[in-house]
Design a protein around this motif. Structure first.
Motif, PDB file in Angstrom:
ATOM      1  N   ASP A   8       0.726  -1.225  -0.098  1.00  0.00           N
ATOM      2  CA  ASP A   8       0.003  -0.119  -0.002  1.00  0.00           C
ATOM      3  C   ASP A   8       0.828   1.298   0.013  1.00  0.00           C
ATOM      4  N   THR A   9       1.861   1.257  -0.863  1.00  0.00           N
ATOM      5  CA  THR A   9       2.684   2.337  -1.058  1.00  0.00           C
ATOM      6  C   THR A   9       1.984   3.719  -2.052  1.00  0.00           C
ATOM      7  N   GLN A  10       2.128   4.859  -1.505  1.00  0.00           N
ATOM      8  CA  GLN A  10       1.747   5.725  -2.728  1.00  0.00           C
ATOM      9  C   GLN A  10       3.015   6.555  -3.077  1.00  0.00           C
ATOM     10  N   TYR A  11       3.193   6.850  -4.329  1.00  0.00           N
ATOM     11  CA  TYR A  11       4.233   7.642  -4.669  1.00  0.00           C
ATOM     12  C   TYR A  11       3.761   8.540  -6.071  1.00  0.00           C
ATOM     13  N   GLU A  12       4.043   9.831  -5.921  1.00  0.00           N
ATOM     14  CA  GLU A  12       3.751  10.748  -6.994  1.00  0.00           C
ATOM     15  C   GLU A  12       2.173  10.851  -7.131  1.00  0.00           C
ATOM     16  N   GLY A  13       1.293  10.400  -6.253  1.00  0.00           N
ATOM     17  CA  GLY A  13       0.077  10.426  -6.308  1.00  0.00           C
ATOM     18  C   GLY A  13      -0.658   9.081  -6.846  1.00  0.00           C
ATOM     19  N   ARG A  14       0.250   8.176  -6.969  1.00  0.00           N
ATOM     20  CA  ARG A  14      -0.243   6.708  -7.555  1.00  0.00           C
ATOM     21  C   ARG A  14       0.032   5.818  -6.435  1.00  0.00           C
ATOM     22  N   ASP A  15      -1.102   4.727  -6.487  1.00  0.00           N
ATOM     23  CA  ASP A  15      -1.198   3.809  -5.575  1.00  0.00           C
ATOM     24  C   ASP A  15      -0.319   2.521  -6.035  1.00  0.00           C
ATOM     25  N   ILE A  16       0.759   1.989  -5.367  1.00  0.00           N
ATOM     26  CA  ILE A  16       1.513   0.903  -5.602  1.00  0.00           C
ATOM     27  C   ILE A  16       1.230  -0.289  -4.806  1.00  0.00           C
ATOM     28  N   ASP A  17       0.742  -1.267  -5.306  1.00  0.00           N
ATOM     29  CA  ASP A  17       0.343  -2.445  -4.527  1.00  0.00           C
ATOM     30  C   ASP A  17       1.652  -2.995  -3.592  1.00  0.00           C
ATOM     31  N   LEU A  18       2.700  -3.241  -4.241  1.00  0.00           N
ATOM     32  CA  LEU A  18       3.739  -3.546  -3.406  1.00  0.00           C
ATOM     33  C   LEU A  18       5.077  -3.013  -4.012  1.00  0.00           C
ATOM     34  N   SER A  19       5.902  -2.471  -3.224  1.00  0.00           N
ATOM     35  CA  SER A  19       7.285  -2.007  -3.274  1.00  0.00           C
ATOM     36  C   SER A  19       8.209  -2.749  -2.915  1.00  0.00           C
ATOM     37  N   TRP A  20       9.213  -2.911  -3.597  1.00  0.00           N
ATOM     38  CA  TRP A  20      10.330  -3.654  -3.272  1.00  0.00           C
ATOM     39  C   TRP A  20      11.518  -2.975  -3.101  1.00  0.00           C
ATOM     40  N   GLN A  21      11.903  -3.003  -1.800  1.00  0.00           N
ATOM     41  CA  GLN A  21      12.945  -2.136  -1.544  1.00  0.00           C
ATOM     42  C   GLN A  21      14.306  -2.755  -0.858  1.00  0.00           C
ATOM     43  N   ILE A  22      15.556  -2.541  -1.274  1.00  0.00           N
ATOM     44  CA  ILE A  22      16.582  -3.001  -0.655  1.00  0.00           C
ATOM     45  C   ILE A  22      17.427  -1.788   0.066  1.00  0.00           C
ATOM     46  N   VAL A  23      17.942  -2.417   1.167  1.00  0.00           N
ATOM     47  CA  VAL A  23      18.867  -1.490   2.168  1.00  0.00           C
ATOM     48  C   VAL A  23      20.183  -1.834   2.394  1.00  0.00           C
ATOM     49  N   TYR A  24      21.218  -1.212   2.062  1.00  0.00           N
ATOM     50  CA  TYR A  24      22.374  -1.412   2.447  1.00  0.00           C
ATOM     51  C   TYR A  24      23.206  -0.426   3.167  1.00  0.00           C
TER      52      TYR A  24
END
Length: 114
Positions: A37-53
């Motif tokens: 349930d991410t929102q980005y620039e006014g768009r709904d994104i079902d799943l966002s996939w993030q890497i952290v280093y």
């Protein structure tokens, strides 16, 4: 690179989590997080996939620049899909909108940190 073992019921796992997240340390020192349930620039994104280093010796910003250069040299079509706005001095944070893009990103980043 560790094997790509992502649960097939990711949406159900995200829905069941209080924070709407799923974390995986299989790629340590990289952490993979899937956020719902991410929102980005006014768009709904079902799943966002993030890497952290979490970087040492260089800033997260410098490492992010290195990742973008590596991606550009190997898979230029992936570059515009990279979102680096959460990167900070201590950690490089990159997220994409699809599992496929995340897997490809990890394939490129893994040799840089392993």
């Amino acid at each position: 690179m560790p094997e790509w073992n992502i649960p097939t019921d990711m949406r159900a796992l995200i829905d069941a989590d209080e924070d709407s997240m799923w974390d995986c340390d299989d790629w340590d020192p990289i952490t993979l997080t899937v956020c719902g349930d991410t929102q980005y620039e006014g768009r709904d994104i079902d799943l966002s996939w993030q890497i952290v280093y979490e970087t040492t010796g260089i800033t997260g910003y410098e490492f992010c620049d290195r990742v973008k250069a590596a991606v550009a040299s190997v898979d230029a079509e992936l570059v515009p899909l990279l979102n680096c706005g959460d990167t900070e001095t201590a950690a490089c944070v990159i997220w994409v909108e699809t599992e496929h893009a995340c897997r490809r990103l990890l394939e490129i980043v893994w040799p840089m940190v392993a």
